[in-house]
Design a protein around this motif. Structure first.
Motif, mmCIF file in Angstrom:
data_model
loop_
_atom_site.group_PDB
_atom_site.id
_atom_site.type_symbol
_atom_site.label_atom_id
_atom_site.label_comp_id
_atom_site.label_asym_id
_atom_site.label_seq_id
_atom_site.Cartn_x
_atom_site.Cartn_y
_atom_site.Cartn_z
ATOM 1 N N LEU A 153 0.814 -1.201 0.000
ATOM 2 C CA LEU A 153 0.000 0.000 0.000
ATOM 3 C C LEU A 153 0.855 1.262 0.000
ATOM 4 C CD1 LEU A 153 -2.762 -0.959 2.588
ATOM 5 C CD2 LEU A 153 -2.875 -1.097 0.094
ATOM 6 N N SER A 154 0.237 2.375 -0.370
ATOM 7 C CA SER A 154 0.932 3.656 -0.384
ATOM 8 C C SER A 154 1.180 4.134 1.037
ATOM 9 C CB SER A 154 0.110 4.688 -1.145
ATOM 10 O OG SER A 154 -1.094 4.964 -0.440
ATOM 11 N N VAL A 155 2.086 5.102 1.161
ATOM 12 C CA VAL A 155 2.387 5.671 2.473
ATOM 13 C C VAL A 155 1.140 6.318 3.077
ATOM 14 C CG1 VAL A 155 3.742 7.418 3.683
ATOM 15 C CG2 VAL A 155 4.817 6.038 1.902
ATOM 16 N N SER A 156 0.362 6.998 2.248
ATOM 17 C CA SER A 156 -0.853 7.646 2.753
ATOM 18 C C SER A 156 -1.832 6.622 3.312
ATOM 19 C CB SER A 156 -1.518 8.450 1.629
ATOM 20 O OG SER A 156 -0.687 9.506 1.202
ATOM 21 N N ALA A 157 -1.979 5.493 2.616
ATOM 22 C CA ALA A 157 -2.893 4.452 3.092
ATOM 23 C C ALA A 157 -2.441 3.896 4.433
ATOM 24 C CB ALA A 157 -2.995 3.336 2.053
ATOM 25 N N ARG B 266 -0.721 5.542 6.723
ATOM 26 C CA ARG B 266 -0.955 6.564 7.744
ATOM 27 C C ARG B 266 -2.436 6.625 8.133
ATOM 28 N NH1 ARG B 266 1.706 12.064 5.928
ATOM 29 N NH2 ARG B 266 0.796 12.695 7.947
ATOM 30 N N VAL B 267 -3.311 6.476 7.139
ATOM 31 C CA VAL B 267 -4.744 6.460 7.437
ATOM 32 C C VAL B 267 -5.097 5.250 8.297
ATOM 33 C CG1 VAL B 267 -7.042 6.187 6.405
ATOM 34 C CG2 VAL B 267 -5.410 7.797 5.401
ATOM 35 N N TYR B 268 -4.518 4.110 7.945
ATOM 36 C CA TYR B 268 -4.763 2.904 8.743
ATOM 37 C C TYR B 268 -4.306 3.116 10.179
ATOM 38 C CZ TYR B 268 -4.838 -2.070 9.976
ATOM 39 O OH TYR B 268 -5.089 -3.272 10.586
ATOM 40 N N GLN B 269 -3.106 3.678 10.340
ATOM 41 C CA GLN B 269 -2.570 3.907 11.678
ATOM 42 C C GLN B 269 -3.444 4.874 12.459
ATOM 43 O OE1 GLN B 269 -0.271 2.158 12.805
ATOM 44 N NE2 GLN B 269 0.876 3.192 14.426
ATOM 45 N N CYS B 270 -3.957 5.888 11.777
ATOM 46 C CA CYS B 270 -4.850 6.844 12.432
ATOM 47 C C CYS B 270 -6.112 6.156 12.934
ATOM 48 C CB CYS B 270 -5.188 7.980 11.464
ATOM 49 S SG CYS B 270 -6.349 9.204 12.120
ATOM 50 N N LEU B 271 -6.711 5.327 12.088
ATOM 51 C CA LEU B 271 -7.916 4.611 12.490
ATOM 52 C C LEU B 271 -7.647 3.651 13.646
ATOM 53 C CD1 LEU B 271 -9.379 3.843 8.949
ATOM 54 C CD2 LEU B 271 -10.491 5.216 10.721
ATOM 55 N N LYS B 272 -6.438 3.132 13.666
ATOM 56 C CA LYS B 272 -6.094 2.156 14.700
ATOM 57 C C LYS B 272 -5.859 2.808 16.048
ATOM 58 C CE LYS B 272 -2.919 -1.687 15.589
ATOM 59 N NZ LYS B 272 -1.782 -2.473 15.079
ATOM 60 N N GLU B 273 -5.296 4.025 16.040
ATOM 61 C CA GLU B 273 -4.852 4.643 17.284
ATOM 62 C C GLU B 273 -5.787 5.728 17.804
ATOM 63 O OE1 GLU B 273 -0.915 6.040 16.499
ATOM 64 O OE2 GLU B 273 -0.019 4.025 16.547
ATOM 65 N N SER B 274 -6.628 6.302 16.959
ATOM 66 C CA SER B 274 -7.466 7.431 17.390
ATOM 67 C C SER B 274 -8.670 6.957 18.206
ATOM 68 C CB SER B 274 -7.964 8.221 16.176
ATOM 69 O OG SER B 274 -6.878 8.765 15.451
ATOM 70 N N PRO B 275 -9.008 7.689 19.267
ATOM 71 C CA PRO B 275 -10.224 7.360 20.028
ATOM 72 C C PRO B 275 -11.452 7.515 19.129
ATOM 73 C CG PRO B 275 -8.804 8.898 21.228
ATOM 74 C CD PRO B 275 -8.280 8.827 19.828
ATOM 75 N N PRO C 168 -4.234 15.932 2.813
ATOM 76 C CA PRO C 168 -5.404 16.510 2.129
ATOM 77 C C PRO C 168 -6.537 15.502 2.019
ATOM 78 C CG PRO C 168 -3.373 17.065 0.950
ATOM 79 C CD PRO C 168 -2.994 16.083 2.017
ATOM 80 N N VAL C 169 -7.765 16.010 2.047
ATOM 81 C CA VAL C 169 -8.936 15.140 2.001
ATOM 82 C C VAL C 169 -8.935 14.254 0.754
ATOM 83 C CG1 VAL C 169 -11.456 15.104 1.829
ATOM 84 C CG2 VAL C 169 -10.339 16.692 3.392
ATOM 85 N N THR C 170 -8.506 14.809 -0.383
ATOM 86 C CA THR C 170 -8.494 14.010 -1.621
ATOM 87 C C THR C 170 -7.552 12.819 -1.496
ATOM 88 O OG1 THR C 170 -6.803 15.514 -2.515
ATOM 89 C CG2 THR C 170 -9.100 15.940 -3.124
ATOM 90 N N GLU C 171 -6.404 13.036 -0.833
ATOM 91 C CA GLU C 171 -5.451 11.934 -0.646
ATOM 92 C C GLU C 171 -5.993 10.918 0.351
ATOM 93 O OE1 GLU C 171 -2.565 11.237 -2.250
ATOM 94 O OE2 GLU C 171 -3.207 12.860 -3.557
ATOM 95 N N VAL C 172 -6.701 11.403 1.373
ATOM 96 C CA VAL C 172 -7.316 10.489 2.339
ATOM 97 C C VAL C 172 -8.345 9.603 1.641
ATOM 98 C CG1 VAL C 172 -8.752 10.332 4.413
ATOM 99 C CG2 VAL C 172 -6.909 12.007 4.304
ATOM 100 N N MET C 173 -9.120 10.181 0.726
ATOM 101 C CA MET C 173 -10.107 9.400 -0.016
ATOM 102 C C MET C 173 -9.433 8.317 -0.860
ATOM 103 S SD MET C 173 -13.088 10.465 0.900
ATOM 104 C CE MET C 173 -14.104 9.693 -0.350
ATOM 105 N N LYS C 174 -8.332 8.684 -1.522
ATOM 106 C CA LYS C 174 -7.600 7.689 -2.314
ATOM 107 C C LYS C 174 -7.055 6.578 -1.424
ATOM 108 C CE LYS C 174 -6.130 10.887 -5.972
ATOM 109 N NZ LYS C 174 -4.956 11.544 -6.611
ATOM 110 N N ALA C 175 -6.510 6.979 -0.263
ATOM 111 C CA ALA C 175 -5.984 5.986 0.678
ATOM 112 C C ALA C 175 -7.100 5.068 1.164
ATOM 113 C CB ALA C 175 -5.312 6.692 1.855
ATOM 114 N N GLY C 176 -8.272 5.665 1.415
ATOM 115 C CA GLY C 176 -9.412 4.850 1.843
ATOM 116 C C GLY C 176 -9.824 3.840 0.794
ATOM 117 N N ASP C 177 -9.774 4.240 -0.484
ATOM 118 C CA ASP C 177 -10.107 3.305 -1.558
ATOM 119 C C ASP C 177 -9.159 2.106 -1.552
ATOM 120 O OD1 ASP C 177 -12.204 4.862 -2.415
ATOM 121 O OD2 ASP C 177 -11.044 5.912 -3.951
#
Length: 286
Positions: A222-226, A228-237, A255-264
């Motif tokens: 996966l990309s670096v952004s993906a 980071r998003v995974y880590q955020c979901l794992k660690e955030s309350p 950026p939100v657009t990059e977060v959306m791509k990472a989510g995909d």
């Protein structure tokens, strides 16, 4: 097959090292022309590149006189295997249509008329005489060419595959080389310390990705952004509804657009799932 860390690799006994082996199963070796820190860089144009037919068809060519590039690396000499779907014999060449499951491409082998006549072979050499027949597999060594916006491979050597394990070997080698140039070389054993443990005591994935302690090799592609998003979901309350894209973007400074791509990417790999709407995600844990 040892790709090491510096762009050099040795071949196995399947003869994929090029036409100089005469198409046999003799061992050999081959090296790139330079060291690359991340598996990329300019290699010698004569370096042989194992690939799939899809990679041949998708190879980039900035302009008609430029060299083709696969994984952003210039290639001229390449080798692949495929099943012969059609054979067309003409006066000056034999055209084979090969299919390896990823795509189809034409392979042209030019006929030396003088050599053919001197051997008393009469008409153009018949494909069957060399063991190349429809529905059987063949290995090709050649150069990628384009004419009238159509791509084909000019074959230096084409021979039948007599050991079906060669097909599996080639696909594995093509995959390994692709990962080498896109992910970087494998790190030497023990480079990350005892047991190769990364952050949080998790085993790191290959090709230089630490995976941030998130379950090993499943996230390595996966990309670096993906990641980071995974880590955020794992660690955030969060509650059972997960986190909204806006919250993830604010937390990760992405950026939100990059977060959306990472989510995909994460959704495609079944690592997260949507909850109250398409922009709210939670981890999919087993």
């Amino acid at each position: 097959m040892d790709y090491g860390g510096g762009g050099n690799y040795s071949t196995t006994s399947y003869g994929a090292q090029g036409g100089m082996s005469g198409g046999g199963f003799m061992g050999g070796s081959q090296g790139g022309s330079s060291q690359q820190n991340a598996g990329k860089g300019t290699l010698s144009k004569d370096t042989l590149r194992p690939c799939t037919i899809k990679q041949v068809l998708d190879a980039a060519q900035p302009h008609p006189d430029a060299d083709f590039k696969i994984d952003d690396v210039e290639v001229q000499q390449l080798t692949f295997v495929g099943q012969i779907r059609n054979i067309s014999t003409q006066t000056t060449n034999i055209t084979y249509k090969l299919d390896d499951g990823t795509g189809t491409v034409e392979v042209k082998q030019w006929i030396d008329a003088e050599a053919t006549n001197s051997l008393g072979m009469g008409d153009a050499a018949k494909p069957a005489s060399s063991g190349l027949v429809e529905n059987e597999w063949a290995r090709v060594w050649g150069r990628l060419k384009a004419f009238n916006n159509r791509r084909h491979v000019g074959a230096h050597v084409i021979r039948p595959v007599t050991d079906k394990m060669e097909i599996t070997y080639h696909l594995l080698e093509a995959t390994y080389v692709h990962l080498y140039f896109t992910k970087g070389p494998l790190e030497p054993a023990g480079a990350k310390g005892a047991g190769g443990a990364g952050m949080n005591g998790q085993m790191d994935g290959g090709y230089g990705d630490s995976d941030m302690g998130m379950g090993g090799g499943k996230l390595s592609r996966l990309s670096v952004s993906a990641k980071r998003v995974y880590q955020c979901l794992k660690e955030s309350p969060q509650n059972n509804e997960g986190l909204h894209v806006q919250n993830i973007a604010a937390s990760t400074k992405i950026p939100v657009t990059e977060v959306m791509k990472a989510g995909d990417e994460l959704l495609a790999d079944s690592l997260i799932f949507t909850t109250v709407d398409d922009a709210t995600w939670a981890l999919l844990e087993f």
